[in-house]
Design a protein around this motif. Structure first.
Motif, PDB file in Angstrom:
ATOM      1  N   THR A   1      -2.416   5.382  13.384  1.00  0.00           N
ATOM      2  CA  THR A   1      -3.825   5.034  13.354  1.00  0.00           C
ATOM      3  C   THR A   1      -4.019   3.707  14.092  1.00  0.00           C
ATOM      4  OG1 THR A   1      -5.746   4.959  11.909  1.00  0.00           O
ATOM      5  CG2 THR A   1      -3.839   3.730  11.202  1.00  0.00           C
ATOM      6  N   ASP A   2      -5.217   3.497  14.619  1.00  0.00           N
ATOM      7  CA  ASP A   2      -5.470   2.310  15.440  1.00  0.00           C
ATOM      8  C   ASP A   2      -5.655   1.087  14.552  1.00  0.00           C
ATOM      9  OD1 ASP A   2      -6.303   0.373  17.160  1.00  0.00           O
ATOM     10  OD2 ASP A   2      -7.858   1.577  18.118  1.00  0.00           O
ATOM     11  N   PRO A   3      -4.732   0.119  14.618  1.00  0.00           N
ATOM     12  CA  PRO A   3      -4.840  -1.033  13.722  1.00  0.00           C
ATOM     13  C   PRO A   3      -6.019  -1.949  14.070  1.00  0.00           C
ATOM     14  CG  PRO A   3      -2.961  -1.298  15.186  1.00  0.00           C
ATOM     15  CD  PRO A   3      -3.556   0.040  15.488  1.00  0.00           C
ATOM     16  N   GLN A   4      -6.539  -1.835  15.292  1.00  0.00           N
ATOM     17  CA  GLN A   4      -7.674  -2.691  15.660  1.00  0.00           C
ATOM     18  C   GLN A   4      -8.984  -2.123  15.117  1.00  0.00           C
ATOM     19  OE1 GLN A   4      -6.487  -5.162  17.669  1.00  0.00           O
ATOM     20  NE2 GLN A   4      -4.603  -4.205  18.355  1.00  0.00           N
ATOM     21  N   ARG A   5      -8.963  -0.850  14.823  1.00  0.00           N
ATOM     22  CA  ARG A   5     -10.199  -0.229  14.348  1.00  0.00           C
ATOM     23  C   ARG A   5      -9.972   0.304  12.948  1.00  0.00           C
ATOM     24  NH1 ARG A   5     -11.950   4.291  18.136  1.00  0.00           N
ATOM     25  NH2 ARG A   5     -10.991   5.401  16.435  1.00  0.00           N
ATOM     26  N   PRO A   6     -10.545  -0.361  11.956  1.00  0.00           N
ATOM     27  CA  PRO A   6     -10.275   0.068  10.590  1.00  0.00           C
ATOM     28  C   PRO A   6     -10.689   1.529  10.379  1.00  0.00           C
ATOM     29  CG  PRO A   6     -12.081  -1.525  10.663  1.00  0.00           C
ATOM     30  CD  PRO A   6     -11.500  -1.459  12.034  1.00  0.00           C
ATOM     31  N   MET A   7      -9.873   2.203   9.609  1.00  0.00           N
ATOM     32  CA  MET A   7     -10.216   3.583   9.290  1.00  0.00           C
ATOM     33  C   MET A   7     -11.462   3.597   8.434  1.00  0.00           C
ATOM     34  SD  MET A   7      -6.996   5.932   8.506  1.00  0.00           S
ATOM     35  CE  MET A   7      -6.295   4.958   7.202  1.00  0.00           C
ATOM     36  N   GLN A   8     -12.349   4.488   8.760  1.00  0.00           N
ATOM     37  CA  GLN A   8     -13.622   4.528   8.041  1.00  0.00           C
ATOM     38  C   GLN A   8     -13.817   5.865   7.347  1.00  0.00           C
ATOM     39  OE1 GLN A   8     -16.849   3.481  10.605  1.00  0.00           O
ATOM     40  NE2 GLN A   8     -15.694   1.879  11.639  1.00  0.00           N
TER      41      GLN A   8
ATOM     42  N   LYS B   1      -1.071  -3.077  19.879  1.00  0.00           N
ATOM     43  CA  LYS B   1      -2.144  -2.289  20.465  1.00  0.00           C
ATOM     44  C   LYS B   1      -2.384  -1.106  19.551  1.00  0.00           C
ATOM     45  CE  LYS B   1      -3.639  -0.481  24.884  1.00  0.00           C
ATOM     46  NZ  LYS B   1      -2.980   0.642  25.575  1.00  0.00           N
ATOM     47  N   ARG B   2      -1.658  -0.087  19.751  1.00  0.00           N
ATOM     48  CA  ARG B   2      -1.614   1.036  18.826  1.00  0.00           C
ATOM     49  C   ARG B   2      -0.575   2.004  19.355  1.00  0.00           C
ATOM     50  NH1 ARG B   2      -6.438   5.241  19.108  1.00  0.00           N
ATOM     51  NH2 ARG B   2      -4.796   6.478  18.175  1.00  0.00           N
ATOM     52  N   PHE B   3      -0.078   2.870  18.487  1.00  0.00           N
ATOM     53  CA  PHE B   3       0.757   3.966  18.958  1.00  0.00           C
ATOM     54  C   PHE B   3      -0.198   5.094  19.336  1.00  0.00           C
ATOM     55  CE2 PHE B   3       4.745   2.762  16.224  1.00  0.00           C
ATOM     56  CZ  PHE B   3       4.898   1.618  16.984  1.00  0.00           C
ATOM     57  N   GLU B   4       0.061   5.727  20.480  1.00  0.00           N
ATOM     58  CA  GLU B   4      -0.923   6.650  21.056  1.00  0.00           C
ATOM     59  C   GLU B   4      -0.892   8.059  20.474  1.00  0.00           C
ATOM     60  OE1 GLU B   4      -3.438   6.390  23.203  1.00  0.00           O
ATOM     61  OE2 GLU B   4      -3.131   4.215  23.317  1.00  0.00           O
ATOM     62  N   ASN B   5       0.258   8.701  20.597  1.00  0.00           N
ATOM     63  CA  ASN B   5       0.310  10.126  20.281  1.00  0.00           C
ATOM     64  C   ASN B   5       1.223  10.424  19.104  1.00  0.00           C
ATOM     65  OD1 ASN B   5      -1.462  11.268  22.317  1.00  0.00           O
ATOM     66  ND2 ASN B   5       0.052  10.508  23.790  1.00  0.00           N
ATOM     67  N   MET B   6       0.585  10.863  18.023  1.00  0.00           N
ATOM     68  CA  MET B   6       1.292  11.203  16.797  1.00  0.00           C
ATOM     69  C   MET B   6       2.414  12.203  17.093  1.00  0.00           C
ATOM     70  SD  MET B   6      -0.931  12.323  13.518  1.00  0.00           S
ATOM     71  CE  MET B   6      -2.529  11.588  13.836  1.00  0.00           C
ATOM     72  N   PRO B   7       3.562  12.053  16.426  1.00  0.00           N
ATOM     73  CA  PRO B   7       4.640  13.009  16.689  1.00  0.00           C
ATOM     74  C   PRO B   7       4.252  14.424  16.279  1.00  0.00           C
ATOM     75  CG  PRO B   7       5.183  11.565  14.823  1.00  0.00           C
ATOM     76  CD  PRO B   7       3.929  11.041  15.432  1.00  0.00           C
ATOM     77  N   GLY B   8       4.828  15.398  16.976  1.00  0.00           N
ATOM     78  CA  GLY B   8       4.621  16.796  16.605  1.00  0.00           C
ATOM     79  C   GLY B   8       5.693  17.208  15.623  1.00  0.00           C
TER      80      GLY B   8
ATOM     81  N   GLY C   1       0.862  -1.182   0.000  1.00  0.00           N
ATOM     82  CA  GLY C   1       0.000   0.000   0.000  1.00  0.00           C
ATOM     83  C   GLY C   1       0.893   1.225   0.000  1.00  0.00           C
ATOM     84  N   ALA C   2       0.547   2.217  -0.800  1.00  0.00           N
ATOM     85  CA  ALA C   2       1.338   3.457  -0.819  1.00  0.00           C
ATOM     86  C   ALA C   2       1.022   4.286   0.422  1.00  0.00           C
ATOM     87  CB  ALA C   2       1.014   4.264  -2.076  1.00  0.00           C
ATOM     88  N   LEU C   3       1.922   5.197   0.727  1.00  0.00           N
ATOM     89  CA  LEU C   3       1.677   6.189   1.766  1.00  0.00           C
ATOM     90  C   LEU C   3       0.281   6.792   1.570  1.00  0.00           C
ATOM     91  CD1 LEU C   3       2.638   8.142   4.008  1.00  0.00           C
ATOM     92  CD2 LEU C   3       3.702   9.514   2.220  1.00  0.00           C
ATOM     93  N   GLY C   4      -0.521   6.763   2.627  1.00  0.00           N
ATOM     94  CA  GLY C   4      -1.875   7.310   2.540  1.00  0.00           C
ATOM     95  C   GLY C   4      -2.876   6.348   1.935  1.00  0.00           C
ATOM     96  N   TYR C   5      -2.408   5.240   1.408  1.00  0.00           N
ATOM     97  CA  TYR C   5      -3.294   4.272   0.760  1.00  0.00           C
ATOM     98  C   TYR C   5      -3.028   2.856   1.281  1.00  0.00           C
ATOM     99  CZ  TYR C   5      -4.387   8.153  -2.228  1.00  0.00           C
ATOM    100  OH  TYR C   5      -4.796   9.392  -2.685  1.00  0.00           O
ATOM    101  N   GLY C   6      -2.998   2.733   2.588  1.00  0.00           N
ATOM    102  CA  GLY C   6      -2.844   1.408   3.172  1.00  0.00           C
ATOM    103  C   GLY C   6      -1.428   1.033   3.541  1.00  0.00           C
ATOM    104  N   LEU C   7      -0.492   2.004   3.507  1.00  0.00           N
ATOM    105  CA  LEU C   7       0.896   1.692   3.881  1.00  0.00           C
ATOM    106  C   LEU C   7       0.974   1.049   5.269  1.00  0.00           C
ATOM    107  CD1 LEU C   7       3.971   1.845   3.449  1.00  0.00           C
ATOM    108  CD2 LEU C   7       3.903   4.204   4.243  1.00  0.00           C
ATOM    109  N   GLU C   8       0.136   1.534   6.194  1.00  0.00           N
ATOM    110  CA  GLU C   8       0.246   1.031   7.567  1.00  0.00           C
ATOM    111  C   GLU C   8      -0.161  -0.433   7.688  1.00  0.00           C
ATOM    112  OE1 GLU C   8      -1.963   3.042   6.399  1.00  0.00           O
ATOM    113  OE2 GLU C   8      -3.889   2.932   7.435  1.00  0.00           O
TER     114      GLU C   8
END
Lengths: 313, 448
Positions: free
Chosen positions: B313-320, B86-93, A209-216
């Motif tokens: 982003t939380d890997p347990q909860r798919p992005m919607q 689990k997930r990473f909590e706080n996005m880097p600044g 997946g590309a960055l922003g498109y499922g990379l994670e």
């Protein structure tokens, strides 16, 4: 409390696969670039893409680089080898797409032969992810290039018997493709081993997946692949990983949309190059062994990142 | 050793006073066990309980907040090495370096970008928030910090070797919680005393992890909680090594001296701007909390912000995606109507192929709790008697009254039933199974 670095040794290692005459991928016995606690004998290989038909739809940033060679895969491959110092070439047989030009397996195999003859670096050959057509085409490629060690892919569950048998017969490594899932990746490896494909001829393509498109998703699947292979010592997962990333990153809207259309996004060429280079770098950190890349500047950036990652005090 | 929620609960007052912000002492105990609350938040906890719980209940990587209001950056609170656990909590600044070597025009441009730059991605607003001010002289440091606060409201990192300069810049802005950078072996006592006096976070910096751990031990002994680590890595390999060992020591060994978030300066690692962005991506994937760039070219900041979002982003909860009609390539009344699910990866794959086809189309995205087409179909969510009412109330009939609907090839079997459910002259067409085949399909569709 004084500090003792918490070093972790792995119990497994990734198999080394020979590609071409003397190219080597894989072989690491530690997580990506964890050189303080293990070895990574082969740096990830950067295979630059060559297409067997012109790609007029590409964004300007990459089209202009290859304009002079777009209708000549041999010249294209030589340009990547000589001018951009590619580690390897990945020939994408786009002309064989049954929804596109639908070129014959014979014509595709001829192209493979002429590209292979023209270069001194390893060659990878990729079909179009049309299982039936890929089976015909890749079989023909294997037959035309016996004992060449040219990895062929993508091989999936639907066509692994046909392609696997041909690869065994002609001694090609195969790249097994599965859809972002650790268990499916393992299952395909098991199927190919049962078929008789030697374990040191298997490479895994976990879907990129590309960055922003499922990379994670890809990032975590690869981390879990490596945990299984290295920490649990699962020998059905100890295959090198290939990421066919360039077609994904250059398809992303952010690599294509002009600054006129999206004034807040900044220069489109910079964006496209970084979309590819940052996707590739993230994959370096999650366990890739072969990166299929397109833009020479992105290749240079990733190469410098690899050299940087190897420099540890 | 970490205690369970129940073990912690036994040591709490059990009065359910709610002053900690939780509904019950049990809820508070669970938060403590998860490393998401601090014992200090309970005003009535006994000294005995404190002694037993204090060490065990603190999160393995401390939480640190820099800045105030909308631009505040919270980092730390991490509990895993791999995001799938689990997930990473706080996005880097992300932030930018501003120095006393820059002219006013440059500074104004950077602050203007910091104030205005914002990208919306999968429903989230992403932006850089940090201004790292580097100046030797106290007056200059104070003036630039005040300007960055006033013009951009930025979360501030104040960089100087001179403790008096740090004080001059931080004192007037102490309510904005600037990060003092940095306490070293030479000046730890002075910088930490200043941080205590002003109640602001401070960074510790050393050129090896051993020395950094020694400073970290001093911070722990001094009961400092808001501390940020700089291992001064000079190569990308050392960035990976230092960040990995710090995180591993904190999570797996509960090694408190390194149980703090980190800061990194890719701006100091190369003069090549694109290379800098690539280096910064390594800091993002590998645990850094604050990442400082040399400028804010949007073409380089955009991919880094996306990467932070992706990794955290939380890997347990798919992005919607939000349910609704997405217009692609400027569709009109005759354009094809497509329907798919709101799993973000499905949406992105489909929408990027539709976009690439250059065929204008209406993409109706249905809320199935973020599942893919086949999963949602199997779960009975993406089926005829759910899709029909969704389409009816979506308003698509007003936008494109032609009553032809294209469904994903994978759910071909529902086409008959869906036609019946829609009634009213609707025609259901079976599209392709793979997104890659969409452009060809759409081109043919619009020719017919």
């Amino acid at each position: 409390m004084s500090f003792t670095p918490p070093v972790e040794k792995c119990k497994g290692s990734i198999r080394e696969v020979i590609v071409g005459a003397e190219g080597r991928v894989g072989g690491e016995n530690t997580f990506p670039f964890h050189l303080w606690e293990g070895e990574m004998p082969n740096a990830p290989m950067i295979a630059m893409e060559v297409y067997d038909e012109p790609q007029p739809e590409w964004p300007e940033a990459v089209r202009k680089v290859y304009e002079d060679v777009m209708d000549d895969p041999v010249a294209w491959a030589k340009k990547c080898q000589d001018e951009f110092k590619a580690d390897a070439i990945c020939l994408q047989l786009r002309s064989t797409d049954p929804n596109g030009s639908d070129a014959s397996p014979e014509a595709a195999a001829e192209t493979v032969k002429s590209v292979a003859d023209a270069i001194d670096i390893p060659l990878f050959v990729y079909g179009t992810s049309s299982p039936d057509k890929d089976a015909e085409v890749l079989k023909k490629v294997a037959e035309t290039m016996p004992d060449s060690n040219i990895p062929i892919g993508p091989v999936d569950e639907a066509n692994h018997r046909q392609i696997g048998a041909a690869a065994m017969g002609y001694k090609n490594p195969v790249v097994g493709f599965t859809s972002m899932d650790v268990n499916l990746a393992k299952q395909l490896n098991v199927l190919m081993i049962q078929l008789g494909v030697p374990e040191d001829k298997l490479i895994m393509d976990p879907t990129t997946g590309a960055l922003g498109y499922g990379l994670e998703y890809c990032y975590s699947i690869m981390e879990r692949d490596r945990l299984a292979a290295l920490m649990q010592g699962d020998d059905k997962m100890q295959m090198p990983i290939l990421n066919n990333l360039a077609p994904e990153t250059w398809k992303a809207k952010e690599s294509r949309v002009s600054e006129e259309e999206e004034p807040t996004y900044g220069d489109v060429e910079t964006r496209g190059i970084l979309w590819e280079a940052i996707t590739a770098t993230t994959l370096l950190l999650s366990g890739t062994d072969v990166l299929v890349m397109r833009h020479p500047r992105a290749v240079e950036l990733v190469r410098t990142a690899v050299e940087g990652l190897q420099a540890q005090s | 050793m970490a205690l369970s929620g129940l073990e912690i609960f036994k040591l709490l007052p059990k009065t359910n006073c709610k002053e900690c912000g939780q509904a019950t002492c049990m809820a508070f105990a669970m938060q403590l066990a998860a490393g998401k609350a601090e014992l200090d938040e309970c005003p009535y906890v006994s000294d005995e309980a404190k002694a037993q719980l204090g060490e065990a209940s603190a999160p393995p990587v401390r939480k640190v907040t820099i800045g105030a209001g909308d631009m505040a950056v919270t980092i730390g609170e991490e509990t895993v090495l791999y995001r799938h656990e689990k997930r990473f909590e706080n996005m880097p600044g992300l932030g930018v370096l501003i120095t006393d070597q820059m002219d006013d025009g440059q500074v104004d441009t950077l602050l203007g970008q910091l104030k205005d730059m914002e990208f919306n991605y999968v429903g989230q607003d992403l932006r850089p928030r940090v201004a790292a001010i580097r100046a030797a002289d106290g007056d200059k440091l104070a003036a630039l910090a005040a300007k960055a606060d006033e013009q951009a409201g930025a979360a501030l990192v104040l960089i100087s070797d001179d403790v008096a300069a740090l004080k001059a810049a931080a004192e007037p802005l102490k309510d904005k919680k600037p990060l003092l950078y940095a306490a070293t072996e030479a000046n730890f006592d002075e910088v930490s005393a200043l941080a205590k006096e002003l109640e602001v976070p401070f960074a510790i910096k050393a050129d090896s992890l051993e020395k950094l751990a020694d400073l970290g031990q001093k911070a722990v002994d001094g009961d400092f909680k808001e501390v940020v680590l700089d291992p001064s890595s000079t190569t990308l390999g050392d960035v990976l090594k230092d960040q990995t060992l710090i995180r591993r020591a904190a999570i797996k060994k509960t090694f408190r001296p390194l149980g703090f978030p980190t800061i990194g300066f890719p701006c100091d690692m190369t003069d090549d701007k694109l290379q800098e962005a690539v280096f910064a991506s390594t800091f993002i994937a590998k645990y850094a909390g604050i990442i400082i760039l040399s400028d804010l070219d949007p073409a380089r900041v955009l991919p880094l912000l996306y990467l932070g979002q992706n990794i955290y982003t939380d890997p347990q909860r798919p992005m919607q995606m939000d349910e609704g009609i997405y217009e692609i390539n400027d569709p009109d009344a005759d354009s094809p109507i497509l329907v798919t699910t709101n799993f973000s990866l499905t949406y992105f794959t489909v929408s990027s192929e539709v976009e690439a086809s250059k065929v204008p189309a209406w993409l109706c995205v249905m809320d199935v709790e973020g599942q893919s087409v086949l999963t949602a179909w199997a779960a009975g969510k993406f089926v005829a008697d759910a899709i029909a009412p969704f389409l009816k109330k979506s308003g698509i009939e007003e936008k494109a009254p032609h009553k032809k609907l294209v469904i994903p090839g994978y759910v071909a079997q529902i086409s008959g039933e869906l036609e019946e459910e829609l009634g009213d002259g609707w025609e259901v067409q079976v599209g392709v199974r793979e997104a890659a085949d969409i452009p060809k399909y759409l081109r043919q569709w619009s020719e017919n």
